[in-house]
Design a protein around this motif. Structure first.
Motif: not given
Length: 326
Positions: A196-203
């Motif tokens: 989830n943090e990856i998805n929030t970190f970058t598009n």
């Protein structure tokens, strides 16, 4: 349970058998040890020790040899004595880590050789479980458009370098941003899952795939590194064996070179020092003994040491050596 006098005689037989490499008689015991009893008394006590299978008589001599059970009794006595003593601990590995610029492989290889020289036996040093080490920092350096070098710094001072491929070019600014993000996720914890943090970190699909590849590669690398073993004085094992037990060479070398030795070291007790003798290790290793202990790189990171020799080895010297290692 044997008497104190019988224990003294058993210990003397083991020590003389290891030193002399031949069966031990009452005359030898009187000459080499201050037992304060007559030869007749020693012979009577030897008969008792033989009747309970702690020593055995060979067909070639009137002397006696320790049995595997006798070696075990002797070793248990030494381990009990060692557990009640205070030992001055050596910080040698910390010095080796610093002199080898915190290259764990170089330091442990040198450590294995030093322990082999000190013990006069073959020594194995198993890499610590780096899954227990904490990642302090991750840096990413672009080698070319599609190749990135990952530098992983652990709190122990250990540093690892990995090569990562990128599906598309990433700028230095993007790599710095990714490195800071991943370092923050790993800091002070391991086995993290941050989908989830990856998805929030970058598009960016490229950045997401690169981060997932980075984490996967790092975990695989750490798992592989944790199974490494460094050997010191392998040929000392051959030197220590003689014509009566030379058949043990091939089985123990195969044992060392297989994953069975890793499983054995991992499953041996967490005592300060532990000893396996003969078929306590494996049915094919009746003439071999393994003495193990822990070593520490820091308070969190530890590995295992194994000293391997014949059953007629100088247990007291090795136990004292290993008990002095932190």
């Amino acid at each position: 349970m044997i008497t104190q006098r019988q224990l003294s005689i058993l210990n003397a037989i083991v020590e003389d058998y290891v030193d002399l490499g031949q069966p031990v008689g009452s005359k030898t015991l009187i000459e080499r040890h201050n037992l304060n009893v007559s030869a007749a008394t020693i012979r009577n006590e030897m008969k008792v020790l033989e009747s309970i299978q702690l020593i055995e008589k060979t067909h070639l001599s009137s002397g006696r040899c320790p049995s595997q059970l006798g070696f075990r009794y002797h070793v248990n006595y030494l381990l009990n004595e060692a557990s009640q003593q205070q030992h001055s601990k050596s910080q040698r590995l910390k010095t080796l880590m610093a002199s080898n610029h915190y290259n764990v492989a170089s330091a442990l290889s040198e450590f294995a050789e030093e322990l082999s020289k000190a013990s006069q036996y073959t020594t194995l040093v198993m890499r610590p479980d780096f899954k227990q080490d904490i990642i302090n920092d991750i840096q990413l350096v672009r080698a070319n458009a599609f190749l990135v070098i990952m530098i992983v710094v652990f709190t122990s001072g250990h540093v690892e370098h990995l090569h990562l491929a990128s599906q598309a070019p990433l700028t230095n600014e993007e790599l710095t941003k990714i490195a800071n993000f991943v370092s923050a996720q790993f800091k002070y914890q391991r086995d993290v899952s941050f989908e989830n943090e990856i998805n929030t970190f970058t598009n960016s699909p490229v950045e997401r795939d690169f981060i997932k590849n980075l984490v996967s590669s790092l975990e695989v690398h750490i798992n592989e590194q944790s199974n490494g073993i460094f050997t010191g004085g392998k040929f000392k094992l051959i030197d220590a064996l003689d014509e009566t037990n030379v058949s043990s060479i091939q089985p123990i070398l195969q044992y060392i070179e297989s994953h069975r030795i890793i499983n054995l070291l991992e499953n041996m007790s967490d005592k300060a020092t532990d000893v396996k003798i003969g078929d306590e290790i494996d049915n094919n290793l009746s003439d071999i003994s393994i003495i193990t202990s822990d070593y520490h790189i820091d308070n969190n990171l530890r590995g295992r040491i194994a000293v391997i020799g014949p059953t007629a080895m100088r247990y007291q010297n090795v136990i004292q050596l290993l008990n002095a290692i932190w």
